[in-house]
Scaffold this motif. Structure first.
Motif, PDB file in Angstrom:
ATOM      1  N   PHE A  53      19.821  -5.542 -17.177  1.00  0.00           N
ATOM      2  CA  PHE A  53      20.717  -6.815 -16.265  1.00  0.00           C
ATOM      3  C   PHE A  53      22.314  -5.644 -15.845  1.00  0.00           C
ATOM      4  N   SER A  54      22.504  -6.038 -14.794  1.00  0.00           N
ATOM      5  CA  SER A  54      23.967  -5.762 -14.258  1.00  0.00           C
ATOM      6  C   SER A  54      24.690  -7.060 -13.438  1.00  0.00           C
ATOM      7  N   SER A  55      25.928  -6.966 -13.538  1.00  0.00           N
ATOM      8  CA  SER A  55      26.604  -7.926 -12.753  1.00  0.00           C
ATOM      9  C   SER A  55      27.747  -7.373 -11.850  1.00  0.00           C
ATOM     10  N   MET A  56      27.718  -7.571 -10.644  1.00  0.00           N
ATOM     11  CA  MET A  56      28.778  -7.034  -9.636  1.00  0.00           C
ATOM     12  C   MET A  56      28.884  -5.462 -10.154  1.00  0.00           C
ATOM     13  N   PHE A  57      28.017  -4.725 -10.216  1.00  0.00           N
ATOM     14  CA  PHE A  57      28.268  -3.389 -10.706  1.00  0.00           C
ATOM     15  C   PHE A  57      27.516  -2.382  -9.652  1.00  0.00           C
ATOM     16  N   LEU A  58      26.362  -2.397  -9.187  1.00  0.00           N
ATOM     17  CA  LEU A  58      25.909  -1.745  -8.199  1.00  0.00           C
ATOM     18  C   LEU A  58      26.727  -1.419  -6.872  1.00  0.00           C
ATOM     19  N   HIS A  59      27.528  -2.035  -6.544  1.00  0.00           N
ATOM     20  CA  HIS A  59      28.292  -1.949  -5.395  1.00  0.00           C
ATOM     21  C   HIS A  59      29.537  -1.108  -5.507  1.00  0.00           C
ATOM     22  N   GLU A  60      29.650  -0.728  -6.886  1.00  0.00           N
ATOM     23  CA  GLU A  60      30.764   0.245  -7.324  1.00  0.00           C
ATOM     24  C   GLU A  60      30.187   1.610  -7.409  1.00  0.00           C
ATOM     25  N   MET A  61      29.084   1.982  -7.055  1.00  0.00           N
ATOM     26  CA  MET A  61      28.615   3.287  -7.016  1.00  0.00           C
ATOM     27  C   MET A  61      28.186   3.842  -5.683  1.00  0.00           C
ATOM     28  N   PRO A  62      28.131   5.133  -5.354  1.00  0.00           N
ATOM     29  CA  PRO A  62      27.354   5.463  -4.216  1.00  0.00           C
ATOM     30  C   PRO A  62      25.867   5.265  -4.182  1.00  0.00           C
ATOM     31  N   VAL A  63      25.335   5.208  -3.131  1.00  0.00           N
ATOM     32  CA  VAL A  63      23.800   4.995  -2.874  1.00  0.00           C
ATOM     33  C   VAL A  63      22.931   5.883  -3.891  1.00  0.00           C
ATOM     34  N   LYS A  64      23.144   7.196  -4.101  1.00  0.00           N
ATOM     35  CA  LYS A  64      22.484   8.040  -4.792  1.00  0.00           C
ATOM     36  C   LYS A  64      22.501   7.760  -6.339  1.00  0.00           C
ATOM     37  N   GLU A  65      23.688   7.195  -6.838  1.00  0.00           N
ATOM     38  CA  GLU A  65      23.920   6.927  -8.245  1.00  0.00           C
ATOM     39  C   GLU A  65      23.218   5.463  -8.312  1.00  0.00           C
ATOM     40  N   ILE A  66      23.275   4.721  -7.136  1.00  0.00           N
ATOM     41  CA  ILE A  66      22.416   3.379  -7.643  1.00  0.00           C
ATOM     42  C   ILE A  66      21.130   3.532  -7.819  1.00  0.00           C
ATOM     43  N   ARG A  67      20.328   4.667  -6.997  1.00  0.00           N
ATOM     44  CA  ARG A  67      19.028   4.837  -7.019  1.00  0.00           C
ATOM     45  C   ARG A  67      18.707   5.438  -8.296  1.00  0.00           C
ATOM     46  N   LYS A  68      19.445   6.449  -8.808  1.00  0.00           N
ATOM     47  CA  LYS A  68      19.336   7.192 -10.142  1.00  0.00           C
ATOM     48  C   LYS A  68      19.441   6.066 -11.303  1.00  0.00           C
ATOM     49  N   PHE A  69      20.192   5.021 -11.205  1.00  0.00           N
ATOM     50  CA  PHE A  69      20.138   4.006 -12.204  1.00  0.00           C
ATOM     51  C   PHE A  69      19.137   2.908 -11.978  1.00  0.00           C
ATOM     52  N   MET A  70      18.367   2.860 -10.890  1.00  0.00           N
ATOM     53  CA  MET A  70      17.310   1.984 -10.431  1.00  0.00           C
ATOM     54  C   MET A  70      16.056   2.661 -11.397  1.00  0.00           C
ATOM     55  N   ASP A  71      16.186   4.156 -11.241  1.00  0.00           N
ATOM     56  CA  ASP A  71      15.233   5.146 -11.872  1.00  0.00           C
ATOM     57  C   ASP A  71      14.917   4.844 -13.356  1.00  0.00           C
ATOM     58  N   GLU A  72      16.282   4.866 -13.923  1.00  0.00           N
ATOM     59  CA  GLU A  72      16.516   4.714 -15.189  1.00  0.00           C
ATOM     60  C   GLU A  72      16.094   3.397 -15.801  1.00  0.00           C
ATOM     61  N   ALA A  73      16.164   2.454 -15.064  1.00  0.00           N
ATOM     62  CA  ALA A  73      15.758   0.927 -15.513  1.00  0.00           C
ATOM     63  C   ALA A  73      14.174   0.925 -15.596  1.00  0.00           C
ATOM     64  N   PHE A  74      13.851   1.300 -14.545  1.00  0.00           N
ATOM     65  CA  PHE A  74      12.359   1.493 -14.417  1.00  0.00           C
ATOM     66  C   PHE A  74      11.646   2.052 -15.795  1.00  0.00           C
ATOM     67  N   ARG A  75      12.509   3.281 -15.959  1.00  0.00           N
ATOM     68  CA  ARG A  75      11.913   4.228 -17.019  1.00  0.00           C
ATOM     69  C   ARG A  75      12.135   3.415 -18.490  1.00  0.00           C
ATOM     70  N   VAL A  76      13.186   2.891 -18.911  1.00  0.00           N
ATOM     71  CA  VAL A  76      13.262   2.365 -19.924  1.00  0.00           C
ATOM     72  C   VAL A  76      12.786   0.814 -20.339  1.00  0.00           C
ATOM     73  N   LEU A  77      12.260   0.063 -19.343  1.00  0.00           N
ATOM     74  CA  LEU A  77      11.921  -1.172 -19.346  1.00  0.00           C
ATOM     75  C   LEU A  77      10.064  -1.050 -19.891  1.00  0.00           C
ATOM     76  N   LYS A  78      10.217  -2.052 -20.837  1.00  0.00           N
ATOM     77  CA  LYS A  78       8.562  -2.129 -21.123  1.00  0.00           C
ATOM     78  C   LYS A  78       7.663  -2.680 -20.150  1.00  0.00           C
ATOM     79  N   LYS A  79       6.495  -2.631 -20.267  1.00  0.00           N
ATOM     80  CA  LYS A  79       5.649  -3.356 -19.171  1.00  0.00           C
ATOM     81  C   LYS A  79       5.817  -4.681 -19.422  1.00  0.00           C
TER      82      LYS A  79
END
Length: 389
Positions: free
Chosen positions: A259-285
């Motif tokens: 989860f995040s709240s009012m957080f994504l908009h405080e990062m450049p796009v490339k960092e947002i995409r890295k975070f999204m990749d990490e979220a997918f990695r750590v999430l269980k099915k």
């Protein structure tokens, strides 16, 4: 607004300090309700009738020359700076008390705190004071360096002018209960709030899912110290870690909710995409990624897009508009989530309405109006995310 925060880190304030807080809070409410309404009326009466706007950027160009826009922007910027100015002296006056309380709560902790003395901060984070907050989330304010969390907590109380719930936790309560209602089969064991600051929206996940282990991650060590003490003061067990969103400290497929709240908009796009990749990695099915943010610009009228993009130009949030110009569905699918798993919700404030009203909004298709994401007395929250197949 109530000058008391309602937990064991409450400051002792003079009457002058309390009156200053209430004045600034009332000024912000006036700007974001009354003055904002006047500006919209001016646009509709004098600008919209003469132009056909394609997007918020065009509206911005047209409005910059209007007296009402200059007045609105000047007062809003001044009020934002006054938010922090109204509380920094209070924190400095209570430093010994706060340090003692933080130490005391840390010694009797049910939850945990892990800081990294060698942590390296990204340049985009250290290069500006987000939200015009002196010293950013790290502090760097004379006398209050180690207590930026207290500045943030008390300042947020002034900032919110009563619109974010009793513990300023309505975003977290709304998002957690949205997930609870949307995914009744999800029984989370591990929940991670990324960019948690001082845990306003972290603790509601523990309250909503009491059997889960809840973690709050952030870059700012001083905010995490305060977040941990605040959670202990409120008798809510949570774990706080100093960590980057781009390198989440969790194993593959070990987390149920990111989860995040009012957080994504405080990062450049490339960092947002890295975070999204990490979220997918750590999430269980079957796990869920869910972000509370402002709605994307392509879902709003040009005027509403212009209004919400104001912060990108005048509130030290340079990545705001770039993020909101993205396609949120594409952000999720590029990270590996199936397109069909994408979801978004617009909802009333959970702690202000009945469960029936809230559930009806969550189960309906997302619809957008001028109150979506706009901090006012009629605000509706927006969230988007995906579930991992």
């Amino acid at each position: 607004m109530d000058s008391k925060l309602g937990h064991g880190l409450d400051l002792v304030k003079t009457q002058d300090q309390i009156y200053k807080e209430k004045f600034v809070s009332s000024l912000r409410a006036y700007v974001l309700n009354d003055l904002a309404s006047d500006m919209r009326q001016d646009f509709e009466k004098n600008v919209a009738c003469e132009n056909d706007f394609l997007d918020g950027f065009e509206v911005h160009k047209a409005m910059k020359g209007r007296e009402i826009f200059s007045r609105y922007s000047s007062i809003r910027c001044a009020a934002q700076e006054m938010v922090w100015g109204s509380v920094i002296d209070e924190v400095n006056d209570n430093i010994e008390f706060l340090e003692a309380q933080v130490k005391s709560y840390s010694n009797q902790a049910e939850g945990s705190l892990v800081l990294d003395p060698d942590f390296e901060f990204p340049k985009y984070y250290t290069s500006l004071d987000v939200h015009l907050m002196p010293g950013n989330y790290e502090g760097r304010v004379k006398g209050a360096n180690s207590l930026s969390g207290a500045v943030y907590d008390n300042g947020f109380n002034v900032f919110a002018f009563g619109a974010m719930g009793k513990q300023f936790n309505d975003i977290g309560m709304s998002m957690a209960n949205c997930v609870r209602l949307k995914f009744p089969d999800l029984l989370p064991e591990v929940i991670v709030d990324v960019g948690c600051t001082i845990g306003h929206n972290t603790l509601p996940w523990k309250e909503t899912f009491p059997s889960a282990e809840v973690y709050g991650l952030d870059l700012a060590g001083p905010c995490l110290q305060y977040a941990h003490a605040r959670a202990e003061a409120m008798n809510i067990k949570a774990h706080f870690r100093q960590a980057s969103a781009q390198e989440l400290p969790f194993d593959d497929e070990s987390v149920d909710i990111v989860f995040s709240s009012m957080f994504l908009h405080e990062m450049p796009v490339k960092e947002i995409r890295k975070f999204m990749d990490e979220a997918f990695r750590v999430l269980k099915k079957g796990g869920v990624m869910f972000h509370m943010e402002l709605p994307p610009n392509d879902s709003l009228t040009p005027y509403d897009a212009f209004y919400l993009d104001w912060d990108s130009y005048y509130n030290n949030e340079p990545f705001y508009k770039t993020f909101r110009d993205l396609g949120y569905r594409d952000l999720c699918s590029t990270a590996g989530f199936q397109e069909k798993s994408f979801f978004e919700s617009v909802m009333p404030r959970f702690t202000y309405v009945s469960e029936d009203v809230f559930e009806a909004a969550v189960s309906a298709d997302a619809s957008f109006d001028e109150n979506t994401g706009r901090l006012s007395d009629s605000i509706q929250w927006y969230g988007f995310g995906s579930r991992k197949d």
